[in-house]
Motif scaffolding. Structure first.
Motif, short mmCIF file in Angstrom:
data_model
loop_
_atom_site.label_atom_id
_atom_site.label_comp_id
_atom_site.label_asym_id
_atom_site.label_seq_id
_atom_site.Cartn_x
_atom_site.Cartn_y
_atom_site.Cartn_z
N ASN A 75 0.82 -1.21 0.00
CA ASN A 75 0.00 0.00 0.00
C ASN A 75 0.86 1.26 0.00
OD1 ASN A 75 -2.83 1.35 0.65
ND2 ASN A 75 -1.30 2.29 1.98
N ASN A 76 1.94 1.23 0.77
CA ASN A 76 2.79 2.41 0.91
C ASN A 76 3.82 2.54 -0.20
OD1 ASN A 76 1.40 2.98 3.26
ND2 ASN A 76 2.97 2.17 4.62
N SER B 249 -6.17 7.60 -0.16
CA SER B 249 -7.23 6.82 0.47
C SER B 249 -6.87 5.34 0.46
CB SER B 249 -8.55 7.05 -0.26
OG SER B 249 -9.63 6.41 0.39
N CYS B 250 -7.40 4.62 1.46
CA CYS B 250 -7.17 3.18 1.56
C CYS B 250 -8.42 2.53 2.13
CB CYS B 250 -5.96 2.90 2.46
SG CYS B 250 -5.68 1.14 2.80
N GLY B 251 -8.78 1.36 1.62
CA GLY B 251 -9.86 0.57 2.17
C GLY B 251 -9.31 -0.73 2.73
N VAL B 252 -9.90 -1.21 3.83
CA VAL B 252 -9.46 -2.46 4.46
C VAL B 252 -10.70 -3.32 4.69
CG1 VAL B 252 -8.24 -3.52 6.40
CG2 VAL B 252 -7.59 -1.22 5.63
N VAL C 118 -3.46 -2.19 10.56
CA VAL C 118 -3.16 -1.68 9.23
C VAL C 118 -3.38 -0.17 9.17
CG1 VAL C 118 -3.87 -1.74 6.81
CG2 VAL C 118 -3.67 -3.87 8.11
N ALA C 119 -4.51 0.29 9.71
CA ALA C 119 -4.87 1.71 9.61
C ALA C 119 -3.81 2.62 10.23
CB ALA C 119 -6.21 1.96 10.30
N HIS C 120 -3.16 2.16 11.30
CA HIS C 120 -2.15 2.98 11.97
C HIS C 120 -0.82 3.00 11.22
CE1 HIS C 120 -4.44 2.50 16.01
NE2 HIS C 120 -4.84 3.56 15.33
N ARG C 121 -0.69 2.19 10.16
CA ARG C 121 0.60 2.07 9.49
C ARG C 121 0.58 2.46 8.01
NH1 ARG C 121 0.12 -0.97 13.73
NH2 ARG C 121 1.93 -1.42 15.06
N VAL C 122 -0.61 2.54 7.43
CA VAL C 122 -0.65 2.98 6.03
C VAL C 122 -0.51 4.49 5.98
CG1 VAL C 122 -1.97 1.02 5.19
CG2 VAL C 122 -3.19 3.02 6.05
N VAL D 195 -8.57 6.36 5.76
CA VAL D 195 -8.60 4.90 5.84
C VAL D 195 -10.04 4.50 6.14
CG1 VAL D 195 -7.72 2.82 6.94
CG2 VAL D 195 -6.25 4.84 6.76
N HIS D 196 -10.62 3.65 5.28
CA HIS D 196 -11.99 3.21 5.44
C HIS D 196 -12.00 1.71 5.76
CE1 HIS D 196 -13.36 7.06 4.04
NE2 HIS D 196 -12.68 6.94 2.92
N ILE D 197 -12.33 1.38 6.99
CA ILE D 197 -12.36 -0.02 7.41
C ILE D 197 -13.71 -0.62 7.03
CG2 ILE D 197 -12.32 -1.54 9.44
CD1 ILE D 197 -10.35 0.47 10.70
N ASN D 198 -13.64 -1.72 6.30
CA ASN D 198 -14.82 -2.39 5.75
C ASN D 198 -15.63 -1.47 4.84
OD1 ASN D 198 -14.42 -5.03 6.72
ND2 ASN D 198 -15.08 -4.39 8.76
N ASP D 199 -14.87 -0.77 4.00
CA ASP D 199 -15.47 0.07 2.96
C ASP D 199 -14.43 0.28 1.87
OD1 ASP D 199 -17.35 1.52 1.60
OD2 ASP D 199 -17.65 3.03 3.17
#
Length: 491
Positions: free
Chosen positions: A407-408, A415-418, A429-433, A438-442
């Motif tokens: 990702n990085n 933007s990033c989705g997980v 993941v969100a704390h490191r991208v 950051v959208h978790i489950n989106d």
């Protein structure tokens, strides 16, 4: 409140061949034919600004700004709220031309109109918030930090979400006491400026507080360098943003840059694959991939990769593509021939470099099929570059840390989705991208009027639009101290 739709929204005769320049008037730069991308026909004609038009507008806007700043905040807020109401009831009149000019499917137009209306109302709400701070000082002195407008704000907006990306700067800038010179993309002038201007004028915005001047690179550079313009808000490509940032900095101007993206959705092995394919297809193919937040890469855990690819490729093959003004489709045309050729060259070069085409990769006219590429690796164009089209690349990983590194592995950071059932894993993941969102489950595409929107790295210079960030962008600090008596100093 009037119940009619402003003529400039309902009837192009109000602005045909003109721009908003001290009223709807002809420009020194002449005229520009706006081409409907789905048909290749002239949709309408607008006024085209040159540097002379920009200079005159900036001069008049600067002269009008002190009076606008002195207008009671309740009145400024009321104008913005009335403009939102006008746009809300004008949707049916505006929508057909909006669809044809931008190549947008109707639901995208509905969303963008709603977003623009929300941005106007959110901008009005800024004015009942605190305008500064009471700062610590000595016992006999008051110290105040207050927010004051820059003066004239120059706004340069792109073609892809023209109404939202103009309104998100114009509305808060006006609310906070600035006047504005807006340069929308000439390809989408109606959606990118004229409907907003018509609503604001109908709502009572005084003359010379807003200019809408579509123009090319020469007009844009004139706006960035004009001595009467104090701040620039630019949304567009990273390459153009570098030039804007360079020019604005050379002239000691505040500049906020909202630029491109190479966004990823990370699909872990515990994700529901049908839901994941739906998320990815939306993130990849909404508005033909012509969104800075588009999902350009899908990072899929290796154990589920083949099954996921089958579902996404099948979905891509069955999404209908066509003219959104005449058919019920999921994807419309890309904006122009130049962009289509760039998309196609990236796909062909990536396949030639060893990637596998699993869906799409073809076009007719400006209609490019939703495309899925697999076996994509660093160094391939589709891996490295922002495509700005309906193309996504599948890259596999085995561990969380490998997904984060992939990702990085880009200069962008928007933007990033997980997608995972494990919130613990998602937060790791969100704390490191390295992304602004950051959208978790989106999926990766999303915006709301009240959130600070922006990216990192080549996706922007750290500025933000939206909500509390608008105070930081469209005003500056002024320090005031107050004491009852002047101090006698020893000199």
């Amino acid at each position: 409140m009037t119940t009619t739709v402003p003529s400039a929204i309902a009837d192009s005769r109000a602005w045909e061949g003109k721009a908003l320049s001290h009223g709807w008037s002809e420009t020194a730069g002449g005229r520009h034919d706006v081409i409907e991308p789905a048909t290749g026909k002239v949709l309408h004609t607008v006024g085209l600004a040159n540097p002379q038009d920009i200079a005159e507008a900036a001069k008049r806007a600067k002269a009008a700004q002190p009076k606008w700043e002195a207008t009671p905040f309740e009145e400024r807020a009321a104008i913005l709220r009335r403009a939102a109401d006008i746009l809300e009831r004008s949707g049916d009149a505006m929508k057909p031309r909006f669809i044809r000019e931008t190549g947008s499917v109707p639901p995208k137009v509905d969303f963008e109109l709603g977003l623009g209306i929300g941005m106007l109302r959110e901008a009005a709400a800024l004015l009942t918030q605190p305008h500064g701070l009471l700062l610590p000082s000595t016992a006999n002195r008051m110290s105040i930090g207050r927010r004051v407008p820059h003066g004239v704000v120059g706004v340069i907006a792109p073609f892809n979400a023209p109404m939202a990306l103009s309104t998100r700067a114009v509305a808060p800038a006006l609310a906070l006491g600035n006047t504005v010179v807006l340069k929308p993309d000439p390809q989408t002038t109606y959606a990118g400026g004229y409907v907003l201007a018509a609503a604001l004028l109908e709502a009572g915005l005084p003359e010379d507080c807003l200019y809408v001047l579509p123009g090319g690179v020469d007009a844009g550079e004139a706006l960035v360098t004009d001595p009467n313009v104090s701040m620039i808000s630019f949304t567009g490509s990273t390459n153009a943003g570098r030039r804007v940032g360079e020019l604005a900095s050379r002239h000691l101007k505040r500049v906020t840059l909202e630029l491109g993206g190479k966004n990823s959705i990370i699909v872990f092995d515990d994700a529901d694959l049908d839901v994941a394919a739906s998320n990815v297809a939306w993130g990849c193919y909404l508005h033909q991939g012509q969104i800075c937040m588009t999902t350009g890469r899908v990072l899929v855990q290796k154990s589920i990769a083949e099954e996921f690819i089958k579902r996404l490729a099948e979905k891509a093959e069955h999404l209908p593509v066509g003219d959104p003004a005449t058919a019920h489709v999921a994807l419309g045309p890309v904006i122009n021939q130049r962009q289509l050729q760039r998309i196609d060259s990236i796909v062909k070069d990536t396949v030639a470099a060893g990637a596998t085409l699993r869906a799409g990769g073809s076009y007719e006219g400006l209609f490019y099929r939703p495309t899925v590429l697999t076996d994509v690796k660093p160094g391939m164009r589709a891996y490295d570059e922002e495509v700005f089209g309906p193309v996504t690349s599948i890259v596999t990983f085995e561990t969380e840390d490998e997904a984060i590194a992939l990702n990085n592995d880009t200069e962008y950071g928007l933007s990033c989705g997980v997608l995972t059932k494990s919130l613990e894993r998602a937060m790791y993941v969100a704390h490191r991208v390295k992304t602004g969102k950051v959208h978790i489950n989106d999926q990766t595409v999303g915006d709301e009027p009240w959130v600070p929107f922006g990216g990192m790295g080549a996706s922007g210079n750290g500025g933000r639009h939206g909500g509390p960030a608008n105070w930081e962008e469209f005003t500056q600090w002024q320090w005031i101290t107050i004491q009852d008596k002047a101090t006698a100093y020893p000199f």
